[in-house]
Design a protein around this motif. Structure first.
Motif, mmCIF file in Angstrom:
data_model
loop_
_atom_site.group_PDB
_atom_site.id
_atom_site.type_symbol
_atom_site.label_atom_id
_atom_site.label_comp_id
_atom_site.label_asym_id
_atom_site.label_seq_id
_atom_site.Cartn_x
_atom_site.Cartn_y
_atom_site.Cartn_z
ATOM 1 N N MET A 82 0.292 -1.083 -0.572
ATOM 2 C CA MET A 82 -0.228 0.274 -0.173
ATOM 3 C C MET A 82 0.583 1.428 -0.020
ATOM 4 O O MET A 82 0.655 2.451 -0.686
ATOM 5 N N THR B 169 3.948 1.349 -1.202
ATOM 6 C CA THR B 169 4.211 1.493 -2.150
ATOM 7 C C THR B 169 3.219 2.723 -2.951
ATOM 8 O O THR B 169 3.849 3.328 -4.693
ATOM 9 N N LEU B 170 2.686 1.556 -3.210
ATOM 10 C CA LEU B 170 0.935 2.341 -4.119
ATOM 11 C C LEU B 170 0.689 3.565 -4.232
ATOM 12 O O LEU B 170 0.832 4.511 -4.800
ATOM 13 N N ILE B 171 0.635 4.437 -2.644
ATOM 14 C CA ILE B 171 0.629 5.362 -2.997
ATOM 15 C C ILE B 171 1.903 6.458 -3.330
ATOM 16 O O ILE B 171 2.000 7.236 -3.952
ATOM 17 N N LEU C 291 4.257 5.968 -5.393
ATOM 18 C CA LEU C 291 3.822 5.601 -6.871
ATOM 19 C C LEU C 291 2.794 6.406 -7.637
ATOM 20 O O LEU C 291 2.444 6.767 -8.721
#
Lengths: 158, 158
Positions: free
Chosen positions: A140, A142-144, A146
């Motif tokens: 999560m 990492t996703l945020i 990115l």
DNA sequence: AGAAAATAGTTTACGCGGAAACTAAATAGG
DNA sequence: CCTATTTAGTTTCCGCGTAAACTATTTTCT
């Protein structure tokens, strides 16, 4: 809850091709799901995600011009007017005329608005709690990160 | 009431707080930007992202029921009806009655529709080309993978 | 078979969000 | 000063997407 594998009509053998990897498509589906989750927690108050975000930012920047806030949230002026109108009608926000520039409109939270934000802050930020979805905390994060980079909203942008 | 009561006239000094890290907020902004990019490439044809996606999937699954396609793309039936209607009006899609079940509607691409998809496929998939945004190819791949996982659409789970 | 329920899709009514035109106020230029 | 331009926000109009109601067909149950 998830895709029902039990429904095995021949129709379910659908081809999606590269669309499965399309950023736009995935963003759309992700947003729909996030929207649904939002309603599970805050929907009872009849508030929409965008409205809560605006409420939040007004709370952090009391007395700021509504146009400034709109620009920073990528909300169009026309839409902002209606959004603020709704929030005022709900009693969460108050308008005041800018003393120096009488065109400008300053907005801030009412007592009720502050209470509401304080109460529901947790539920709103829960969106990215990993318990609610398939991602681990690290994923999560990492996703945020990115997404922030993608949208040019990471603090250390070039 | 709090120390943040200082009235800010400076536009750049806006506070966003945890919203900056909110998945929902980031998804919204990302989608807006993706939408804009889409129009730069395909907007000239007056086609929307959702419409192209539908066109695409119909092309990959000719003769499939429109409801089935809708379900797989998270499109609501009512919306699907209008979408298909528009695509038919543009001459890209054709309806045919399902022979066995006369309630069902099968849809497929017209010659024109196939041509259109073939022509614009590249532009559509370009969305996630890293040249168009801040992300490196590897980052983009990670992002897409995470979104697939988040949305439960990672068919080939790692 | 015939009524009741389920299913596929469409229509209707509505709210959200956007573009463009508009109003009001502040600034620039002569 | 006084018009001309710019800026802040609002209003009007329009299209998209949804929920709910509706039509048509198929299935189920007795």
């Amino acid at each position: 809850m998830t895709d029902t594998m039990a429904e095995t009509t021949d129709e379910t053998a659908i081809q999606m091709g590269e669309i499965q990897n399309s950023l736009g498509f995935l963003l759309r589906v992700a947003q729909i799901q996030t929207f649904e989750r939002f309603f599970e927690s805050l929907g009872s108050y009849g508030l929409k995600p965008g409205e809560f975000t605006v409420l939040w930012v007004i709370g952090l920047n009391p007395g700021m011009r509504q146009g400034t806030i709109a620009r920073h949230l990528s909300i169009k002026p026309a839409h902002m007017t209606k959004l603020v109108g709704r929030l005022i009608k709900q009693g969460f926000v108050a308008r005041e005329q800018h003393t120096e520039d009488r065109r400008a409109v300053r907005i801030s939270l009412t007592e009720q608005g502050r209470d509401f934000v304080a109460e529901n802050k947790g539920a709103f930020l829960m969106q990215n709690a990993h318990e609610r979805n398939q991602l681990s905390p690290e994923e999560m994060e990492t996703l945020i990160g990115l997404l922030q980079k993608l949208t040019g909203r990471d603090t250390h942008a070039s």
